[in-house]
Design a protein around this motif. Structure first.
Motif, PDB file in Angstrom:
ATOM      1  N   VAL A 153       0.851  -1.187   0.000  1.00  0.00           N
ATOM      2  CA  VAL A 153       0.000   0.000   0.000  1.00  0.00           C
ATOM      3  C   VAL A 153       0.892   1.244   0.000  1.00  0.00           C
ATOM      4  O   VAL A 153       2.071   1.172   0.354  1.00  0.00           O
ATOM      5  CB  VAL A 153      -0.964   0.023   1.212  1.00  0.00           C
ATOM      6  CG1 VAL A 153      -1.937  -1.134   1.162  1.00  0.00           C
ATOM      7  CG2 VAL A 153      -0.199   0.027   2.518  1.00  0.00           C
ATOM      8  N   GLU A 154       0.317   2.348  -0.397  1.00  0.00           N
ATOM      9  CA  GLU A 154       1.032   3.622  -0.405  1.00  0.00           C
ATOM     10  C   GLU A 154       1.686   3.861   0.956  1.00  0.00           C
ATOM     11  O   GLU A 154       1.059   3.652   1.997  1.00  0.00           O
ATOM     12  CB  GLU A 154       0.043   4.742  -0.721  1.00  0.00           C
ATOM     13  CG  GLU A 154       0.664   6.096  -0.868  1.00  0.00           C
ATOM     14  CD  GLU A 154      -0.336   7.128  -1.343  1.00  0.00           C
ATOM     15  OE1 GLU A 154      -0.267   8.269  -0.861  1.00  0.00           O
ATOM     16  OE2 GLU A 154      -1.192   6.801  -2.196  1.00  0.00           O
TER      17      GLU A 154
ATOM     18  N   ARG B  12     -12.283   3.081  -7.792  1.00  0.00           N
ATOM     19  CA  ARG B  12     -11.193   2.818  -6.872  1.00  0.00           C
ATOM     20  C   ARG B  12     -11.308   1.411  -6.324  1.00  0.00           C
ATOM     21  O   ARG B  12     -12.404   0.866  -6.290  1.00  0.00           O
ATOM     22  CB  ARG B  12     -11.209   3.832  -5.734  1.00  0.00           C
ATOM     23  CG  ARG B  12     -10.871   5.207  -6.226  1.00  0.00           C
ATOM     24  CD  ARG B  12     -10.838   6.178  -5.105  1.00  0.00           C
ATOM     25  NE  ARG B  12     -12.173   6.340  -4.547  1.00  0.00           N
ATOM     26  CZ  ARG B  12     -12.645   7.431  -4.004  1.00  0.00           C
ATOM     27  NH1 ARG B  12     -11.905   8.471  -3.897  1.00  0.00           N
ATOM     28  NH2 ARG B  12     -13.853   7.492  -3.536  1.00  0.00           N
ATOM     29  N   PRO B  13     -10.190   0.853  -5.900  1.00  0.00           N
ATOM     30  CA  PRO B  13      -8.888   1.487  -5.705  1.00  0.00           C
ATOM     31  C   PRO B  13      -8.110   1.605  -7.013  1.00  0.00           C
ATOM     32  O   PRO B  13      -8.349   0.880  -7.962  1.00  0.00           O
ATOM     33  CB  PRO B  13      -8.169   0.526  -4.757  1.00  0.00           C
ATOM     34  CG  PRO B  13      -8.735  -0.813  -5.079  1.00  0.00           C
ATOM     35  CD  PRO B  13     -10.178  -0.554  -5.452  1.00  0.00           C
TER      36      PRO B  13
ATOM     37  N   ARG C 282      -1.948  12.143  -5.276  1.00  0.00           N
ATOM     38  CA  ARG C 282      -3.161  12.974  -5.242  1.00  0.00           C
ATOM     39  C   ARG C 282      -3.431  13.579  -6.609  1.00  0.00           C
ATOM     40  O   ARG C 282      -2.556  13.641  -7.462  1.00  0.00           O
ATOM     41  CB  ARG C 282      -3.063  14.063  -4.187  1.00  0.00           C
ATOM     42  CG  ARG C 282      -2.035  15.136  -4.465  1.00  0.00           C
ATOM     43  CD  ARG C 282      -2.066  16.195  -3.351  1.00  0.00           C
ATOM     44  NE  ARG C 282      -1.024  17.178  -3.477  1.00  0.00           N
ATOM     45  CZ  ARG C 282      -1.074  18.270  -4.226  1.00  0.00           C
ATOM     46  NH1 ARG C 282      -2.134  18.523  -4.966  1.00  0.00           N
ATOM     47  NH2 ARG C 282      -0.075  19.132  -4.244  1.00  0.00           N
TER      48      ARG C 282
ATOM     49  N   THR D  10      -1.183  -0.160  -3.948  1.00  0.00           N
ATOM     50  CA  THR D  10      -2.545   0.348  -3.847  1.00  0.00           C
ATOM     51  C   THR D  10      -2.455   1.786  -3.350  1.00  0.00           C
ATOM     52  O   THR D  10      -1.907   2.049  -2.277  1.00  0.00           O
ATOM     53  CB  THR D  10      -3.387  -0.505  -2.877  1.00  0.00           C
ATOM     54  OG1 THR D  10      -3.386  -1.849  -3.360  1.00  0.00           O
ATOM     55  CG2 THR D  10      -4.811   0.014  -2.796  1.00  0.00           C
ATOM     56  N   LEU D  11      -2.975   2.711  -4.156  1.00  0.00           N
ATOM     57  CA  LEU D  11      -2.883   4.131  -3.850  1.00  0.00           C
ATOM     58  C   LEU D  11      -3.991   4.566  -2.916  1.00  0.00           C
ATOM     59  O   LEU D  11      -5.138   4.108  -3.040  1.00  0.00           O
ATOM     60  CB  LEU D  11      -2.885   4.949  -5.140  1.00  0.00           C
ATOM     61  CG  LEU D  11      -1.742   4.614  -6.098  1.00  0.00           C
ATOM     62  CD1 LEU D  11      -1.907   5.363  -7.410  1.00  0.00           C
ATOM     63  CD2 LEU D  11      -0.396   4.909  -5.467  1.00  0.00           C
ATOM     64  N   ASP D  12      -3.658   5.454  -2.000  1.00  0.00           N
ATOM     65  CA  ASP D  12      -4.581   5.919  -0.973  1.00  0.00           C
ATOM     66  C   ASP D  12      -5.254   7.200  -1.439  1.00  0.00           C
ATOM     67  O   ASP D  12      -4.675   8.273  -1.406  1.00  0.00           O
ATOM     68  CB  ASP D  12      -3.792   6.174   0.315  1.00  0.00           C
ATOM     69  CG  ASP D  12      -4.669   6.628   1.461  1.00  0.00           C
ATOM     70  OD1 ASP D  12      -5.869   6.331   1.453  1.00  0.00           O
ATOM     71  OD2 ASP D  12      -4.134   7.269   2.387  1.00  0.00           O
ATOM     72  N   LEU D  13      -6.503   7.072  -1.915  1.00  0.00           N
ATOM     73  CA  LEU D  13      -7.266   8.256  -2.358  1.00  0.00           C
ATOM     74  C   LEU D  13      -8.345   8.567  -1.373  1.00  0.00           C
ATOM     75  O   LEU D  13      -9.037   7.744  -0.903  1.00  0.00           O
ATOM     76  CB  LEU D  13      -7.911   8.004  -3.710  1.00  0.00           C
ATOM     77  CG  LEU D  13      -6.983   7.976  -4.897  1.00  0.00           C
ATOM     78  CD1 LEU D  13      -7.773   7.785  -6.172  1.00  0.00           C
ATOM     79  CD2 LEU D  13      -6.160   9.218  -5.013  1.00  0.00           C
TER      80      LEU D  13
ATOM     81  N   THR E 193      -4.415   1.163  -8.620  1.00  0.00           N
ATOM     82  CA  THR E 193      -3.223   0.371  -8.339  1.00  0.00           C
ATOM     83  C   THR E 193      -2.111   0.788  -9.295  1.00  0.00           C
ATOM     84  O   THR E 193      -2.290   0.769 -10.513  1.00  0.00           O
ATOM     85  CB  THR E 193      -3.514  -1.135  -8.509  1.00  0.00           C
ATOM     86  OG1 THR E 193      -4.619  -1.484  -7.672  1.00  0.00           O
ATOM     87  CG2 THR E 193      -2.310  -1.971  -8.118  1.00  0.00           C
TER      88      THR E 193
END
Length: 182
Positions: free
Chosen positions: A37-38, A163-164, A55, A179-182, A166
Motif C-alpha cells: 500500500v502507499e 477505486r482502488p 493525489r 494500492t494508492l490511498d485516495l 493500483t
C-alpha cells in the motif's frame, strides 16, 4: 495470592506481545511482498521504491502548477494525478530506475505515466548512484513540499470513481503493485 500472580502473568504476557509488535513493525522488519500500500516500501532488484504520497493535481494551485510545467490544459472530465516517490539504492553499484509506470483502476482500465518537464519529475530510466536516493539530497524535489519525485498521469473522472487505483512498477523479478490511498 493466586489472583495477584495471574494479574502479573497477564501483564508480562501483554508487555511481551507489545515488545514483539514493536520489533516487527518499527524496528526494521520488512516484507518481500510485491503487493503493498502507499507509504510501504517495495524492493525491486537493488532499488527500494516508496510511494510517499499521491493525489489529484490542480493546475490553478501555486504548488501544483510547478508540477505541471509544460503540460497542456486538459479536456473536461480529465485530471492530472501525481504519484510522488522516494527511491533508495543501498547497493554498491549504480541502478537503473523503471522506465515506465502504469495505473489500473478497479474497472481494469490502464493509464500510462506521461512525460514531464517539471523539476520535480522522476527521471524515468535514469540512474541512482550507489548508496544514494531519488530525489537526490538538496535537490528541488527533495526540498519541496512533498519531498518526493513526481510521476505524472492524466486520468479520466471515471478513474476516481473506480477505486482502488493500483500503481504498477516494473522490476527485474516482476512488477510491484502499490494500492494508492485516495
Amino acid at each position: 495470592m493466586g489472583r495477584h500472580r495471574r494479574t502479573t502473568l497477564t501483564l508480562i504476557a501483554a508487555l511481551a506481545l507489545t515488545a514483539t509488535a514493536c520489533l516487527l513493525s518499527a524496528c526494521g522488519y520488512s516484507s518481500d511482498s510485491k503487493d503493498v500500500v502507499e507509504g510501504e516500501p517495495v524492493k525491486l532488484g537493488e532499488l527500494q521504491y516508496n510511494v510517499v504520497f499521491s493525489r489529484f493535481l490542480n493546475p490553478k494551485d501555486n504548488e501544483d502548477s510547478a508540477y505541471l510545467i509544460g503540460q497542456p490544459q486538459l479536456p473536461p472530465g480529465h485530471s492530472y494525478f501525481g504519484v510522488f516517490f522516494e527511491v533508495q539504492n543501498e547497493s554498491e553499484e549504480p541502478q537503473t530506475l523503471a522506465s515506465s509506470f502504469t495505473i489500473t483502476d478497479a474497472g481494469d482500465q490502464t493509464f500510462e505515466a506521461i512525460p514531464s518537464e517539471s523539476l520535480y519529475a522522476l527521471p524515468f530510466g535514469g540512474e541512482v548512484e550507489s548508496q544514494e536516493q531519488i530525489p537526490v539530497l538538496d535537490s528541488t524535489p527533495q526540498q519541496g513540499p512533498i519531498d518526493g519525485s513526481l510521476v505524472l498521469f492524466k486520468l479520466p473522472a471515471s478513474a476516481s470513481e473506480n477505486r482502488p487505483l493500483t500503481l504498477q512498477i516494473p522490476g527485474p523479478e516482476g512488477p510491484a503493485e502499490v494500492t494508492l490511498d485516495l
